[in-house]
Scaffold this active site. Structure first.
Site, PDB file in Angstrom:
ATOM      1  N   LYS A  99       0.865  -1.281   0.135  1.00 24.32           N
ATOM      2  CA  LYS A  99      -0.065   0.079  -0.143  1.00 24.32           C
ATOM      3  C   LYS A  99       0.757   1.320   0.032  1.00 24.32           C
ATOM      4  CE  LYS A  99      -4.268   1.665   0.991  1.00 24.32           C
ATOM      5  NZ  LYS A  99      -4.817   2.168  -0.282  1.00 24.32           N
ATOM      6  N   GLY A 119       6.030   0.684   6.038  1.00 21.17           N
ATOM      7  CA  GLY A 119       7.003  -0.292   5.439  1.00 21.17           C
ATOM      8  C   GLY A 119       7.121   0.013   4.087  1.00 21.17           C
ATOM      9  N   CYS A 120       6.236   0.151   3.454  1.00 16.90           N
ATOM     10  CA  CYS A 120       6.307   0.752   1.772  1.00 16.90           C
ATOM     11  C   CYS A 120       6.905   1.970   1.763  1.00 16.90           C
ATOM     12  CB  CYS A 120       4.818   0.614   1.248  1.00 16.90           C
ATOM     13  SG  CYS A 120       3.785  -1.066   1.449  1.00 16.90           S
ATOM     14  N   THR A 121       6.739   2.746   2.676  1.00 15.81           N
ATOM     15  CA  THR A 121       7.629   4.166   2.129  1.00 15.81           C
ATOM     16  C   THR A 121       8.975   3.910   2.797  1.00 15.81           C
ATOM     17  OG1 THR A 121       5.696   5.520   3.335  1.00 15.81           O
ATOM     18  CG2 THR A 121       7.746   6.508   3.277  1.00 15.81           C
ATOM     19  N   ALA A 158      10.498   2.094  -0.581  1.00 10.15           N
ATOM     20  CA  ALA A 158      10.566   3.012  -1.602  1.00 10.15           C
ATOM     21  C   ALA A 158      11.546   3.984  -1.448  1.00 10.15           C
ATOM     22  CB  ALA A 158       9.139   3.806  -1.701  1.00 10.15           C
TER      23      ALA A 158
END
Length: 177
Positions: A65, A70-72, A75
């Protein structure tokens, strides 16, 4: 009586999802397999194909998402290491089931210089066995695929530590060179 009915319903639900998991796991990708092709749009509506990256390494990472912790972290690690990855001949592409608008906001907020592709129907994630499908909710798993210049799966990462993952790929690419 009601407790017995709830028990049977729970067993049926578990059996249903267990069967779906079993039936999906029969086509697990392996190193050396051809990377499944995809046709997906980025945040600006530009279409990307797997074939666009032929002749170079591709770090194709699936993530759950936009704009979550975690995704931030993942990335931003790729963003910060992009120069090293490109120096090793690799491009980076992220994929989630979020829409293009969400990707555009996420990329702008964190100055992400690589494409985020929208896989709203989960078709590409499913091809890579990177889709959690709970019926009405689809979420991409945090999986990464290192695709070699010939379009074959060079390495598959199923247990991703977001704070070390980019460096892990850099180390693997360095060994391949």
């Amino acid at each position: 009586m009601m407790l017995k009915i709830l028990f049977y319903i729970a067993v049926l639900i578990l059996a249903f999802f267990g069967y779906r998991h079993y039936s999906n796991s029969s086509n697990i990708l392996k190193v050396g397999d051809n990377a499944p092709s995809f046709t997906l749009n980025d945040a600006e509506g530009q279409t990307h194909y797997l074939s666009d990256y032929a002749g170079q390494y591709l770090v194709l990472y699936f993530y759950p998402k936009d704009d979550t912790p975690g995704c931030t972290k993942e990335a931003c690690q790729f963003r910060d290491d992009l120069h090293k990855l490109e120096k090793l001949g690799a491009k980076v592409v992220g994929i989630s089931v979020d829409d293009s608008r969400s990707h555009a906001e996420f990329a702008k907020k964190y100055h992400l210089p690589f494409p985020l592709l929208s896989d709203e129907d989960g078709r590409a994630a499913k091809e890579y066995n990177a889709l959690t499908n709970l019926g009405f909710i689809k979420i991409a798993k945090r999986y990464t695929f290192l695709i070699n210049p010939a379009g074959k799966l060079e390495k598959i990462y199923l247990n991703v530590n977001t704070s070390k993952h980019s460096q892990e790929i850099i180390d693997d690419l360095t060994k391949l060179k």
